[in-house]
Design an enzyme around this catalytic site. Structure first.
Site, PDB file in Angstrom:
ATOM      1  N   ASN A   1       0.818  -1.338   0.104  1.00 27.49           N
ATOM      2  CA  ASN A   1      -0.137   0.020   0.142  1.00 27.49           C
ATOM      3  C   ASN A   1       0.711   1.321  -0.150  1.00 27.49           C
ATOM      4  O   ASN A   1       0.389   2.167  -0.437  1.00 27.49           O
ATOM      5  CB  ASN A   1      -1.095  -0.055   1.138  1.00 27.49           C
ATOM      6  CG  ASN A   1      -0.580   0.066   2.321  1.00 27.49           C
ATOM      7  OD1 ASN A   1       0.783  -0.316   2.647  1.00 27.49           O
ATOM      8  ND2 ASN A   1      -0.938   0.630   3.642  1.00 27.49           N
TER       9      ASN A   1
ATOM     10  N   GLU B   1     -10.312  -4.108  11.026  1.00 31.58           N
ATOM     11  CA  GLU B   1      -9.945  -3.285   9.936  1.00 31.58           C
ATOM     12  C   GLU B   1     -10.542  -3.744   8.681  1.00 31.58           C
ATOM     13  O   GLU B   1     -10.577  -5.078   8.374  1.00 31.58           O
ATOM     14  CB  GLU B   1      -8.435  -3.427   9.864  1.00 31.58           C
ATOM     15  CG  GLU B   1      -7.838  -2.668   8.816  1.00 31.58           C
ATOM     16  CD  GLU B   1      -6.207  -2.892   8.747  1.00 31.58           C
ATOM     17  OE1 GLU B   1      -5.918  -4.141   8.758  1.00 31.58           O
ATOM     18  OE2 GLU B   1      -5.356  -1.923   8.902  1.00 31.58           O
TER      19      GLU B   1
ATOM     20  N   CYS C   1      -3.069   2.132   6.698  1.00 28.41           N
ATOM     21  CA  CYS C   1      -2.904   1.623   8.299  1.00 28.41           C
ATOM     22  C   CYS C   1      -3.497   2.787   8.811  1.00 28.41           C
ATOM     23  O   CYS C   1      -4.284   2.392   9.851  1.00 28.41           O
ATOM     24  CB  CYS C   1      -1.573   0.966   8.585  1.00 28.41           C
ATOM     25  SG  CYS C   1      -0.172   2.302   8.376  1.00 28.41           S
TER      26      CYS C   1
ATOM     27  N   GLU D   1       8.969   3.501  14.121  1.00 26.63           N
ATOM     28  CA  GLU D   1      10.026   3.674  13.106  1.00 26.63           C
ATOM     29  C   GLU D   1      10.007   5.149  12.747  1.00 26.63           C
ATOM     30  O   GLU D   1       9.445   5.911  13.396  1.00 26.63           O
ATOM     31  CB  GLU D   1       9.285   2.769  11.746  1.00 26.63           C
ATOM     32  CG  GLU D   1       9.164   1.423  11.838  1.00 26.63           C
ATOM     33  CD  GLU D   1       8.670   0.786  10.629  1.00 26.63           C
ATOM     34  OE1 GLU D   1       7.433   0.732  10.059  1.00 26.63           O
ATOM     35  OE2 GLU D   1       9.780   0.335  10.084  1.00 26.63           O
TER      36      GLU D   1
ATOM     37  N   GLY E   1       2.811  -4.969   7.727  1.00 29.13           N
ATOM     38  CA  GLY E   1       1.684  -5.742   7.131  1.00 29.13           C
ATOM     39  C   GLY E   1       0.585  -6.241   7.746  1.00 29.13           C
ATOM     40  O   GLY E   1       0.401  -5.432   9.056  1.00 29.13           O
ATOM     41  N   SER E   2      -0.171  -7.325   7.552  1.00 28.65           N
ATOM     42  CA  SER E   2      -1.190  -7.517   8.410  1.00 28.65           C
ATOM     43  C   SER E   2      -0.808  -7.954   9.696  1.00 28.65           C
ATOM     44  O   SER E   2       0.108  -8.709  10.035  1.00 28.65           O
ATOM     45  CB  SER E   2      -2.022  -8.449   7.709  1.00 28.65           C
ATOM     46  OG  SER E   2      -1.395  -9.496   7.309  1.00 28.65           O
TER      47      SER E   2
ATOM     48  N   GLU F   1       4.801  -3.482  12.146  1.00 33.87           N
ATOM     49  CA  GLU F   1       4.028  -2.390  12.193  1.00 33.87           C
ATOM     50  C   GLU F   1       2.771  -2.982  11.345  1.00 33.87           C
ATOM     51  O   GLU F   1       2.889  -3.414  10.366  1.00 33.87           O
ATOM     52  CB  GLU F   1       4.484  -1.159  11.176  1.00 33.87           C
ATOM     53  CG  GLU F   1       5.434  -0.405  11.926  1.00 33.87           C
ATOM     54  CD  GLU F   1       4.884   0.222  13.376  1.00 33.87           C
ATOM     55  OE1 GLU F   1       3.735   0.530  13.536  1.00 33.87           O
ATOM     56  OE2 GLU F   1       5.870   0.616  14.308  1.00 33.87           O
TER      57      GLU F   1
HETATM   58  P1  NAP Z   1       0.440  -8.893   4.502  1.00 34.35           P
HETATM   59  O1  NAP Z   1      -0.630  -9.985   3.644  1.00 34.35           O
HETATM   60  O2  NAP Z   1       0.775  -9.337   5.944  1.00 34.35           O
HETATM   61  O3  NAP Z   1       1.792  -8.832   3.474  1.00 34.35           O
HETATM   62  C1  NAP Z   1       2.947  -8.024   3.871  1.00 34.35           C
HETATM   63  C2  NAP Z   1       4.188  -8.539   3.602  1.00 34.35           C
HETATM   64  O4  NAP Z   1       4.286  -9.912   4.112  1.00 34.35           O
HETATM   65  C3  NAP Z   1       4.200  -8.850   2.096  1.00 34.35           C
HETATM   66  O5  NAP Z   1       5.497  -8.561   1.583  1.00 34.35           O
HETATM   67  C4  NAP Z   1       3.897 -10.379   2.019  1.00 34.35           C
HETATM   68  O6  NAP Z   1       4.104 -11.110   1.073  1.00 34.35           O
HETATM   69  C5  NAP Z   1       4.588 -10.760   3.356  1.00 34.35           C
HETATM   70  N1  NAP Z   1       4.099 -12.131   3.890  1.00 34.35           N
HETATM   71  C6  NAP Z   1       2.927 -12.302   3.737  1.00 34.35           C
HETATM   72  N2  NAP Z   1       2.712 -13.805   4.423  1.00 34.35           N
HETATM   73  C7  NAP Z   1       4.072 -13.949   4.863  1.00 34.35           C
HETATM   74  C8  NAP Z   1       4.745 -15.044   5.654  1.00 34.35           C
HETATM   75  N3  NAP Z   1       3.891 -16.180   5.971  1.00 34.35           N
HETATM   76  N4  NAP Z   1       6.012 -15.021   5.748  1.00 34.35           N
HETATM   77  C9  NAP Z   1       6.739 -14.018   5.354  1.00 34.35           C
HETATM   78  N5  NAP Z   1       6.185 -12.866   4.607  1.00 34.35           N
HETATM   79  C10 NAP Z   1       4.664 -12.754   4.137  1.00 34.35           C
HETATM   80  O7  NAP Z   1      -0.139  -7.472   4.409  1.00 34.35           O
HETATM   81  P2  NAP Z   1      -0.523  -6.486   3.211  1.00 34.35           P
HETATM   82  O8  NAP Z   1      -1.898  -7.123   2.643  1.00 34.35           O
HETATM   83  O9  NAP Z   1       0.549  -6.384   2.236  1.00 34.35           O
HETATM   84  O10 NAP Z   1      -0.611  -5.089   3.904  1.00 34.35           O
HETATM   85  C11 NAP Z   1      -1.847  -4.833   4.411  1.00 34.35           C
HETATM   86  C12 NAP Z   1      -1.795  -4.586   5.895  1.00 34.35           C
HETATM   87  O11 NAP Z   1      -0.742  -3.687   6.368  1.00 34.35           O
HETATM   88  C13 NAP Z   1      -2.922  -4.063   6.697  1.00 34.35           C
HETATM   89  O12 NAP Z   1      -3.108  -4.752   7.842  1.00 34.35           O
HETATM   90  C14 NAP Z   1      -2.225  -2.536   6.933  1.00 34.35           C
HETATM   91  O13 NAP Z   1      -2.976  -2.088   8.071  1.00 34.35           O
HETATM   92  C15 NAP Z   1      -1.003  -3.065   7.272  1.00 34.35           C
HETATM   93  N6  NAP Z   1      -0.124  -1.766   7.171  1.00 34.35           N
HETATM   94  C16 NAP Z   1       0.554  -1.324   8.555  1.00 34.35           C
HETATM   95  C17 NAP Z   1       1.352  -0.139   8.190  1.00 34.35           C
HETATM   96  C18 NAP Z   1       1.883   0.459   9.466  1.00 34.35           C
HETATM   97  O14 NAP Z   1       2.872   0.830   9.605  1.00 34.35           O
HETATM   98  N7  NAP Z   1       1.301   0.033  10.733  1.00 34.35           N
HETATM   99  C19 NAP Z   1       1.510   0.501   7.086  1.00 34.35           C
HETATM  100  C20 NAP Z   1       1.005  -0.121   6.053  1.00 34.35           C
HETATM  101  C21 NAP Z   1       0.239  -1.149   5.932  1.00 34.35           C
HETATM  102  P3  NAP Z   1       3.107 -11.298  -0.510  1.00 34.35           P
HETATM  103  O15 NAP Z   1       2.965  -9.857  -0.916  1.00 34.35           O
HETATM  104  O16 NAP Z   1       4.049 -12.171  -1.213  1.00 34.35           O
HETATM  105  O17 NAP Z   1       2.112 -12.007   0.086  1.00 34.35           O
END
Ligand code: NAP
Length: 488
Positions: A153, A386, A285, A465, A229-230, A251
């Site tokens: 994102n 969320e 996020c 961060e 990420g999530s 985060e």
């Molecule tokens: P995600 O599905 O958790 O993926 C985040 C990253 O982790 C991606 O590079 C993903 O790879 C990788 N990943 C997923 N499963 C993994 C595993 N089992 N082992 C290692 N790496 C793994 O999250 P998203 O859908 O990309 O992002 C949305 C989420 O991020 C939302 O919940 C949002 O609130 C959160 N977010 C938080 C912040 C903050 O700073 N607090 C900022 C931005 C977003 P793939 O892409 O290859 O699946």
């Protein structure tokens, strides 16, 4: 039209995945738009990248902070010279509007510059000792090889705010970007490589969570993992990294409230509720997902929000008139529509949107109508979880105490806003809200790179961060006692 195949960047070379396999990146606004093919990497590529990062570690650590800063400055200039082109690619690959895409790329430039400056700040402290002949001081040293795992994102700003401080403080990096946005990862690493970063200091490995993420997380040579990420994925990453003694930073998500009181400038508050909830299709996020409205103005603000959200121009993110672009994927459309359906079944009242958008070419992309609900029950799933899409829920509150109770009732605590002209109310809210970021009279998103960023409770890992806080994660402290010989 010819399609470029992009490669991994390992040990200073652009190389294909060892398997030779690739995956595609397509625009969420139009599945016919193919941005490129990318290395579909696996454990062998991660191993090569971690080996390169491990080998580069000693000499990068010995490189002076001034020399490291100069490279970051140069990378910033290279990226700045491409900001419009890269911003446009960001919009095509991720789907946020062009203004936001260029804005985010500019943010990455700003972050590189900031950490070039931070690299040159003091990195230790001098202490008095019980022994007058002892020189006693601390020095911060790099943690080693850092694994950086990022979401789609903010496909260039988040990599920048992890990788720039990692490098500034002398670490080497293996970077696994989100599968949906590999082109922006390539663009960021290109700027670093062209700026003269020595081989192995930054390594990019594109590919899936299982293919790249898993081996990176489990590699003992990777001393620290910074993950955004999530929440479920983050928690499992933390467990695995901690179990092998690694350092980890998370985060995660948010369910960010914005409270509006009757003494607020309502035009201003409505503008910020709309932008906070809907820009970037609500996929931040820090996006505003709960509007808590004082009962005395709830009807009026609800009326205005319904009109504004119902009228948002949703479509091609490259078009000047567009306010809301697509969401990232077809799966995201289905997940968000499922959340909308479940919100309705829990009793929330649909006021605007609520459906997939088609027509005007939108059938080739992933468009969800900006959606507004009234009567969101704070205890319902919709009130707690969320959505990560263009969906805002309204709950009416009778006073500050109730507003704070509801605001704090979720397990997240990333960002929160209050709209009021009463300083006393603002301070009461600032002191009572469980959130890592608080805005008064401004939307819940919005973060500047020179200050700490992160959440309370399940939104984070009690680490921060950006700003000076980044030094805490990317360094470790060495305490030095130098017992000087007594003067003859
Ligand atoms: P995600 O599905 O958790 O993926 C985040 C990253 O982790 C991606 O590079 C993903 O790879 C990788 N990943 C997923 N499963 C993994 C595993 N089992 N082992 C290692 N790496 C793994 O999250 P998203 O859908 O990309 O992002 C949305 C989420 O991020 C939302 O919940 C949002 O609130 C959160 N977010 C938080 C912040 C903050 O700073 N607090 C900022 C931005 C977003 P793939 O892409 O290859 O699946």
């Amino acid at each position: 039209m010819s399609v470029t195949t992009y490669q991994n960047y390992i040990g200073g070379e652009w190389v294909a995945a060892k398997s030779g396999e690739t995956f595609e990146s397509r625009s969420p606004a139009d599945a016919d738009v193919l941005l490129g093919r990318f290395a579909a990497s696996g454990a062998a590529d991660v191993d090569a990248a971690v080996t390169a990062a491990s080998e580069a570690r000693a000499s990068w650590r010995r490189t002076s902070a001034i020399a490291r800063a100069n490279i970051l400055h140069k990378a910033a200039e290279i990226l700045a010279s491409r900001v419009n082109d890269v911003g446009r690619e960001l919009t095509i690959e991720e789907g946020k509007t062009l203004k936001e895409g260029i804005g985010e790329t500019g943010r990455a430039v700003q972050i590189l510059r900031y950490y070039a400056g931070e690299a040159q700040q003091p990195d230790g402290e001098h202490y008095p000792s019980a022994n007058p002949n002892t020189l006693l001081y601390t020095v911060r040293e790099p943690v080693g090889v850092v694994g950086v795992i990022t979401p789609w994102n903010f496909p260039i700003a988040i990599p920048a705010w992890k990788i720039a401080p990692a490098l500034a403080f002398g670490n080497t990096v293996v970077f696994k970007p989100a599968t949906y946005t590999p082109l922006l990862a390539v663009r960021f690493v290109e700027a670093l490589a062209e700026a003269g970063l020595p081989p192995g200091v930054v390594n990019l490995v594109t590919g899936s969570a299982g293919g790249v993420g898993d081996p990176l997380i489990d590699d003992d040579r990777v001393t620290a993992i910074s993950f955004t990420g999530s929440e479920p994925v983050g928690r499992s990453v933390a467990k695995r990294v901690s179990a092998r003694g690694g350092k980890v930073q998370l985060e995660l998500g948010g369910k960010n409230p914005a409270i509006v009181f009757a003494d607020a400038d309502l035009d201003h508050a409505v503008n910020h509720l709309v932008s906070g909830a809907m820009w970037s299709s609500g996929q931040k996020c820090t996006a505003t997902s709960r509007a808590l409205l004082d009962a005395s103005i709830a009807d009026e603000v609800t009326r205005r929000l319904t009109e504004r959200i119902g009228g948002l121009a949703t479509g091609d993110p490259l078009a000047d008139s567009t306010q809301v672009g697509p969401v990232i994927s077809d799966e995201a459309v289905n997940r968000i529509l499922g959340d909308i359906e479940s919100a309705e079944s829990e009793g929330a009242r649909l006021l605007a949107g609520g459906s997939k958008l088609e027509g005007d070419g939108r059938e080739r992309g992933n468009f969800v109508a900006p959606t507004l609900f009234g009567e969101m029950n704070p205890e319902s799933r919709f009130g707690q979880e969320e959505v990560f899409g263009p969906v805002l829920g309204i709950t009416t509150v009778k006073d500050m105490d109730e507003a704070l109770e509801i605001a704090n009732s979720v397990r997240f605590g990333l960002s929160a806003s209050i709209f009021t002209s009463d300083l006393g109310k603002a301070m009461h809210f600032i002191n009572g809200i469980d959130a890592g970021i608080v805005h008064v009279n401004a939307e819940t998103p919005g973060a500047e790179p020179q200050v700490p960023f992160g959440g309370y409770k399940s939104s984070s890992s009690y680490s921060r961060e950006q700003g000076k806080s980044a030094r805490d994660f990317y360094t470790q402290i060495k305490t030095v006692y130098v017992d000087l010989p007594s003067p003859a």
